[in-house]
Design a protein around this motif. Structure first.
Motif, PDB file in Angstrom:
ATOM      1  N   VAL A 153       3.092  -6.426 -11.174  1.00 37.35           N
ATOM      2  CA  VAL A 153       3.110  -7.930 -10.115  1.00 37.35           C
ATOM      3  C   VAL A 153       3.811  -8.385 -10.504  1.00 37.35           C
ATOM      4  CG1 VAL A 153       1.500 -10.103  -9.615  1.00 37.35           C
ATOM      5  CG2 VAL A 153       0.580  -7.388 -10.049  1.00 37.35           C
ATOM      6  N   ILE A 154       4.654  -9.181  -8.764  1.00 41.70           N
ATOM      7  CA  ILE A 154       5.779  -9.966  -9.506  1.00 41.70           C
ATOM      8  C   ILE A 154       5.603 -11.860  -8.887  1.00 41.70           C
ATOM      9  CG2 ILE A 154       7.592  -8.126  -9.288  1.00 41.70           C
ATOM     10  CD1 ILE A 154       8.260  -8.603  -6.412  1.00 41.70           C
ATOM     11  N   ARG A 155       6.080 -12.000  -9.149  1.00 44.10           N
ATOM     12  CA  ARG A 155       5.947 -13.856  -9.321  1.00 44.10           C
ATOM     13  C   ARG A 155       6.826 -14.371  -8.759  1.00 44.10           C
ATOM     14  NH1 ARG A 155       2.777 -18.259 -10.399  1.00 44.10           N
ATOM     15  NH2 ARG A 155       2.005 -17.035 -12.753  1.00 44.10           N
ATOM     16  N   GLY A 167       2.432  -1.900  -5.565  1.00 45.04           N
ATOM     17  CA  GLY A 167       1.643  -0.411  -5.635  1.00 45.04           C
ATOM     18  C   GLY A 167       1.163  -0.066  -6.747  1.00 45.04           C
ATOM     19  N   THR A 168       0.812   1.004  -6.048  1.00 45.84           N
ATOM     20  CA  THR A 168      -0.185   1.972  -7.545  1.00 45.84           C
ATOM     21  C   THR A 168       0.395   2.960  -7.701  1.00 45.84           C
ATOM     22  OG1 THR A 168      -2.101   2.222  -8.922  1.00 45.84           O
ATOM     23  CG2 THR A 168      -2.397   2.547  -6.489  1.00 45.84           C
ATOM     24  N   PRO A 169       0.075   4.113  -8.935  1.00 47.08           N
ATOM     25  CA  PRO A 169       0.548   4.884  -9.070  1.00 47.08           C
ATOM     26  C   PRO A 169      -0.489   6.177  -8.960  1.00 47.08           C
ATOM     27  CG  PRO A 169       0.656   4.221 -11.134  1.00 47.08           C
ATOM     28  CD  PRO A 169       0.409   3.171 -10.061  1.00 47.08           C
ATOM     29  N   GLU A 170      -0.331   7.052  -8.863  1.00 45.87           N
ATOM     30  CA  GLU A 170      -1.685   8.378  -9.198  1.00 45.87           C
ATOM     31  C   GLU A 170      -2.882   7.883 -10.077  1.00 45.87           C
ATOM     32  OE1 GLU A 170       1.286  10.715 -11.217  1.00 45.87           O
ATOM     33  OE2 GLU A 170       1.485   9.446  -9.586  1.00 45.87           O
ATOM     34  N   GLY A 171      -3.743   8.654 -10.166  1.00 49.09           N
ATOM     35  CA  GLY A 171      -4.820   8.146 -10.988  1.00 49.09           C
ATOM     36  C   GLY A 171      -5.863   7.536 -10.834  1.00 49.09           C
ATOM     37  N   VAL A 172      -5.579   6.381  -9.501  1.00 46.36           N
ATOM     38  CA  VAL A 172      -6.694   5.745  -9.390  1.00 46.36           C
ATOM     39  C   VAL A 172      -8.222   6.541  -9.454  1.00 46.36           C
ATOM     40  CG1 VAL A 172      -5.590   3.904  -7.601  1.00 46.36           C
ATOM     41  CG2 VAL A 172      -7.071   6.032  -6.607  1.00 46.36           C
ATOM     42  N   GLY A 223       0.408  -1.279   0.572  1.00 50.04           N
ATOM     43  CA  GLY A 223      -0.154  -0.305  -0.279  1.00 50.04           C
ATOM     44  C   GLY A 223       1.144   1.583  -0.252  1.00 50.04           C
ATOM     45  N   ARG A 224       0.305   2.730  -0.681  1.00 48.57           N
ATOM     46  CA  ARG A 224       0.934   3.813  -0.317  1.00 48.57           C
ATOM     47  C   ARG A 224       2.698   3.588  -0.879  1.00 48.57           C
ATOM     48  NH1 ARG A 224      -1.522   5.083   4.831  1.00 48.57           N
ATOM     49  NH2 ARG A 224      -3.540   4.335   5.111  1.00 48.57           N
TER      50      ARG A 224
END
Length: 208
Positions: free
Chosen positions: A63-65, A177-182, A11-12
């Motif tokens: 996503v990493i495996r 984790g996610t960048p801005e723009g959700v 997260g974040r």
């Protein structure tokens, strides 16, 4: 899709995303998990999401495996087998209420089909990953774009932290984790997941 044992999520991990949701930027990795029932591959089909639990937001991520059991000192290039582009779907209204109560996020993060992944491709190495952006197109409009160079905690830090606190082994996935723009998804939305200019997955959202 090969067998998946655990799904960890960071997260974040992008400062601009933390700020857009008015959250503090963390000083150490902030992890949560999703059940394996949440996992589904975006292979051109309709994917069902709940229509009666408030707003559902997309959060696009690398996503990493994991290829093998973690050992102290192991490097990213030696433990990551492949990568995909994923979406961590979040019941945003539910999450807001959970935050107010100080409760865990599982109800907002772990529902069926809340962990979408594209097809996996062989891990290209850290330096090549820095040369490619990942992005989400919603109904022909690019709504999110990110690059691992903007992570607060890099892949090595995430892997070490996850292994130390939870264990890490073959078949585990980490949403990094996610960048801005959700933002929200709606019934019949067409979602396309890209690595650079290559489409790795797509799906259509169907509200139940």
């Amino acid at each position: 899709m090969n067998k998946v044992n655990n799904i960890y999520c960071v997260g974040r991990n992008y400062a601009a995303h933390a700020k857009e949701l008015q959250n503090e930027v963390p000083t150490s990795p902030m992890l949560f998990s999703k059940p394996t029932h949440a996992l589904i591959e975006a292979a051109g089909q309709e994917i069902s999401l709940p229509s009666n639990r408030g707003s559902i937001h997309f959060e696009t991520e690398v996503v990493i495996r994991i290829a093998k059991p973690y050992e102290t000192g192991i490097k990213v290039d030696d433990i990551v087998e492949s990568i995909a582009i994923g979406i961590d779907f979040t019941l945003r209204d539910v999450q807001s209420e959970l935050k107010k109560k100080g409760h865990p996020w599982l109800l907002a993060k772990g529902f069926p089909n809340s962990a979408i992944v594209s097809k996996f491709i062989p891990f290209p190495g850290i330096e090549e990953m820095k040369q490619n952006d990942f992005s989400l197109i919603k109904n022909e409009e690019k709504v999110q774009q990110g690059n691992i160079t903007n992570m607060i905690f890099d892949l090595q830090t995430i892997i070490d932290f996850t292994a130390l606190n939870f264990g890490l082994g073959e078949g585990d996935l980490i949403f990094t984790g996610t960048p801005e723009g959700v933002g929200p998804v709606n019934d019949n939305d067409h979602l396309t997941l890209l690595w650079g200019n290559s489409i790795l997955g797509e799906c259509f959202i169907k509200f139940d």
